[in-house]
Design a protein around this motif. Structure first.
Motif, PDB file in Angstrom:
ATOM      1  N   UNK A 122      32.407 -29.612  24.677  1.00  0.00           N
ATOM      2  CA  UNK A 122      32.416 -29.292  23.239  1.00  0.00           C
ATOM      3  C   UNK A 122      32.904 -30.515  22.454  1.00  0.00           C
ATOM      4  N   UNK A 123      33.910 -31.198  22.998  1.00  0.00           N
ATOM      5  CA  UNK A 123      34.396 -32.411  22.345  1.00  0.00           C
ATOM      6  C   UNK A 123      33.382 -33.531  22.502  1.00  0.00           C
ATOM      7  N   UNK A 124      32.650 -33.501  23.615  1.00  0.00           N
ATOM      8  CA  UNK A 124      31.633 -34.518  23.862  1.00  0.00           C
ATOM      9  C   UNK A 124      30.559 -34.521  22.779  1.00  0.00           C
ATOM     10  N   UNK A 125      30.187 -33.323  22.322  1.00  0.00           N
ATOM     11  CA  UNK A 125      29.193 -33.239  21.242  1.00  0.00           C
ATOM     12  C   UNK A 125      29.685 -34.025  20.023  1.00  0.00           C
ATOM     13  N   UNK A 126      30.973 -33.778  19.692  1.00  0.00           N
ATOM     14  CA  UNK A 126      31.557 -34.454  18.536  1.00  0.00           C
ATOM     15  C   UNK A 126      31.524 -35.968  18.749  1.00  0.00           C
ATOM     16  N   UNK A 134      26.763 -41.621  13.840  1.00  0.00           N
ATOM     17  CA  UNK A 134      27.659 -41.969  12.738  1.00  0.00           C
ATOM     18  C   UNK A 134      28.019 -40.759  11.872  1.00  0.00           C
ATOM     19  N   UNK A 135      28.150 -39.604  12.497  1.00  0.00           N
ATOM     20  CA  UNK A 135      28.590 -38.432  11.748  1.00  0.00           C
ATOM     21  C   UNK A 135      30.094 -38.304  11.946  1.00  0.00           C
ATOM     22  N   UNK A 136      30.812 -38.075  10.870  1.00  0.00           N
ATOM     23  CA  UNK A 136      32.272 -38.008  10.955  1.00  0.00           C
ATOM     24  C   UNK A 136      32.717 -36.950  11.951  1.00  0.00           C
TER      25      UNK A 136
END
Lengths: 341, 432
Positions: A122-126, A134-136
């Motif tokens: 789930x954190x990997x997606x972020x 380049x999405x915050x």
């Protein structure tokens, strides 16, 4: 910045926040001394209260330890609540496979591993969206929190609902044999705090004593510069997020196994965000994680006694915690300004 | 360097704001849309008993011989929610005032939105530490927690309101269940709706779908159908009874349907009476507004005696819980050592439904009910009192299967574990 001078910041912050909270308390005709006594020591007065405090501190410690790494890498992982939630959902998926006679220990390990991996993914997606699109990470993380909550709500009210009755209190409780064993008559499990402390120790060691940790911190200071100097900075940043997500995921799994014994809709219930506050308060300095986590757990856990013994709403605890973080940031800013003259 | 630091600081403050905001949103998101009077006094909402003020009443009595009886309560909502939780709180306060040498201790707002990371078991520990010998928990969501707490404190008597652990055999010996037969209240509500509706279009706003909410919606329908056909003599086919489930007991923005919108949509679609099955007062509030704007619409709120006050001009009446008789008996039994584990489903006192000492279920007529309809409604209540049982076949479930064959009367378990809505009702029987 001068370390000695900086060390004064928490002291100022605590004094200021105590004063501000006292103002709030006196405007409502409450006795501040009694209130602070309950807040600071209420959670420590009986073994059972102490146990409840530990069970709150443990997932908080996991989140805060994880966040120390993501902060070191310069990432603001606001998606930690969602990572904790999916960790819990994934763990539940494993635990549902249980039939009488299975090896319980194997299932526990399986649930924790799968929960860790789920949180990390789930954190990997972020992390991947941040590094390659380049999405915050702040907004992706917050968005994914809602998605994770949606998934857990869907599971609780849909496929995993209790026979006949969907309930906000969660899925049907796990079989007694699947509950993590507790200490004496309390609700504290042995495993949860041990894992939390173990993870903290690992994080500490990796951050402070390994090449990997150095590279993570370098990436956090300046990803571009580190990359140019030959540090695999993008990879380190992603890895830092994965570790943080994994810590949150195992926290979620442990909440299912040791606290709720079921999947509840709001599994993370603000623990991730509280971890963020802790991390902000101490500038993500790993040395101060454990004491601050205990302080926050004591404040939160003791607050339940406020309405009963003093007729004070327990949200005073949250007011104090909020003041503390704000005062800390202001104090640090003022000291830094003074330092620069 | 300076520039970089400032930037770092700015980012950190920004993050902090976002984090606090998220905490705030996640905390408020799941809160009931509070009645106006609740928000004005947030701090007083958890007023603990004024123990010291009452203690000196009998200064000379020997402490051992005349020990104070402490009873505790865990409430899911705020004590002034104008609904379910307030009904429990008011009753407990009433009983405390009328039971010499008793003390009532409680913690309200025990739900994941208001008190994250606080478990029922933990709250019970605190109540027991205050000396509680009897602990009442008032939410279906407390089922597992109450059971665990009861196992941990075998010397304390526990009552889980609305639960069925005694029926299912899961309850330890010191745990009992109580509930009121709101089915009668809902039948009366349905009847009032059918009597006053211009052309028999009634909308029921329900919370989430479970056995309890299904049987209450079904009861409202049975009452409406009876009064529509038998009292008004109208055609059963002309009665429209639509059930909309919002998804929870109160509005959670983004998660449930918005009850305010559901109510107004129903008015737009031509329904002129709303029966509320949720814990918050949107139906009566919106009906009151619409009525003031000249629409001929009405509502029947739920749970709490004075609920009509939020929209007097549109209120047909309110079925409510009055826990005074149950709590009075409970405390006497526990105190006297005569309490026995039981699953209690209390009926109204048919001789006077609104008697605070005797009737667990009441119905307070609203100002909008015409005198003529009020008389007819009294007639219906008298019939119920005289033994009219609307749970008598033939009744089919919504999918057409037989629930009760001709002449068969449902037993308690058949009603308690209601599997579906009934034939003739519109709306979902189960969550998808």
């Amino acid at each position: 910045m001068n370390t000695i001078r900086l060390a004064r910041a928490p002291l100022y912050a605590i004094i200021v926040s105590i004063l501000l909270t006292t103002v709030v308390l006196t405007t409502t005709n409450a006795d501040p001394v009694a209130a602070f006594t309950v807040l600071f020591s209420g959670a420590l007065t009986t073994p059972s209260r102490l146990a409840d405090m530990i069970m709150l501190a443990s997932p908080l410690l996991l989140c805060a330890a994880g966040l120390s790494i993501s902060f070191a890498a310069g990432q603001y992982n606001l998606g930690i609540e969602g990572q904790m939630t999916v960790g819990g959902v994934a763990a539940m998926a494993v635990l549902r496979l249980y039939t009488e006679g299975d090896s319980v220990v194997l299932l526990w390990l399986g649930a924790m591993c799968v929960g860790t991996v789920a949180g990390a993914c789930w954190a990997g997606i972020v992390a991947i969206l941040k590094q390659y699109a380049r999405v915050s990470e702040i907004f992706v993380g917050l968005g994914l929190n809602f998605v994770a909550l949606g998934i857990s709500l869907y599971m609780v009210f849909g496929p995993w609902k209790r026979p006949g009755v969907a309930s906000m209190s969660g899925t049907e409780p796990l079989a007694d044999s699947l509950w993590l064993p507790v200490l004496g008559n309390t609700r504290a499990t042995v495993v949860t705090p041990l894992i939390a402390i173990g993870v903290l120790a690992l994080v500490w060691w990796f951050l402070r004593a390994t090449q990997w940790g150095l590279e993570v911190r370098a990436s956090g200071l300046s990803q571009a510069a580190s990359q140019r100097l030959g540090v695999p900075a993008i990879r380190r940043t992603i890895q830092a997020m994965l570790v943080c997500g994994g810590a949150a995921g195992i926290a979620g799994a442990l909440q299912v196994l040791g606290v709720y014994h079921a999947l509840v809709p709001n599994l993370a219930s603000g623990i991730g965000f509280m971890g963020l506050l802790v991390a902000l308060l101490i500038n993500a300095d790993i040395r101060f994680v454990a004491p601050l986590v205990v302080l926050f757990a004591v404040l939160t856990s003791g607050s339940i006694q406020l309405p009963l013994s003093l007729s004070i709403d327990s949200s005073v605890s949250g007011v104090f915690q909020g003041f503390l973080v704000l005062a800390m940031i202001v104090a640090r800013a003022l000291l830094a300004r003074k330092e620069r003259g | 360097m300076k520039q970089q630091m400032d930037n770092g600081l700015k980012t950190r403050v920004l993050i902090l704001v976002v984090a606090l905001l998220s905490l705030f949103i996640s905390a408020c998101g799941a809160q009931p849309s509070a009645p106006a009077d609740e928000t004005t006094a947030p701090v007083e909402s958890t007023v603990a008993p004024e123990a010291p003020a009452e203690a000196p009443a009998e200064p000379t009595s020997a402490p051992a011989a005349d020990e104070k009886f402490v009873f505790g309560m865990v409430l899911v909502g705020p004590i002034n929610d104008g609904g379910w939780s307030q009904a429990h709180f008011d009753a407990a306060k009433y009983v405390e005032a009328n039971t010499p040498n008793s003390e009532f201790v409680y913690v309200d707002k025990v739900n994941p939105a208001d008190r994250p990371n606080i478990k029922v078991e933990q709250v019970v520990d605190e109540l027991v530490a205050k000396g509680a010998k009897l602990v009442i928990t008032n939410s279906d969501d407390f089922k597992d927690g109450t059971r665990e707490a009861a196992k941990a404190h075998p010397e304390v008597t526990f009552i889980h309101i609305s639960g069925d652990d005694v029926l299912t055999g899961k309850a330890p010996a010191n745990l009992g269940n109580e509930m009121g037969r709101m089915e009668y209240g809902k039948m009366i509500a349905g009847c009032a709706a059918a009597l006053q509706s211009a052309d028999g279009k009634i909308a029921f706003v329900g919370p989430l779908i479970n056995d309890e909410t299904r049987r209450l919606a079904d009861s409202a329908y049975l009452g409406a159908k009876y009064c529509w056909t038998k009292v008004r003599g109208a055609d059963a086919a002309a009665l429209k009874f639509n059930v909309t489930w919002i998804g929870f007991w109160f509005n959670i923005p983004g998660v449930t349907l918005d009850p305010t919108k559901v109510v107004n949509d129903a008015f737009t679609e031509g329904y002129d009476v709303i029966i509320s099955g949720i814990d918050t007062p949107e139906a009566i509030v919106e009906a009151g507004k619409a009525k003031a704007a000249g629409k001929n619409v009405y509502a029947v709120p739920y749970d709490f005696k004075d609920a009509c006050a939020k929209g007097e001009a549109a209120c047909l009446g309110v079925p409510y819980f009055n826990w005074v008789p149950n709590y009075t008996k409970l405390i006497a039994d526990v105190k006297g050592g005569t309490w026995k584990q039981d699953w209690i489903w209390s009926s109204p006192d048919w001789s006077d439904m609104n008697n605070i000492e005797t009737s667990t279920i009441g119905f307070a007529k609203g100002a909008a009910l015409t005198p003529e309809n009020a008389t007819k409604l009294d007639g219906f209540i008298a019939e119920l009192a005289g033994g009219l049982n609307l749970w008598t076949g033939p009744i089919n479930l919504q999918d057409g299967t037989v629930y009760l064959a001709d002449g068969v009367v449902a037993d308690d378990k058949q009603v308690w574990y209601m599997p579906q809505l009934l034939e003739g009702m519109e709306g979902q029987s189960a969550s998808k």
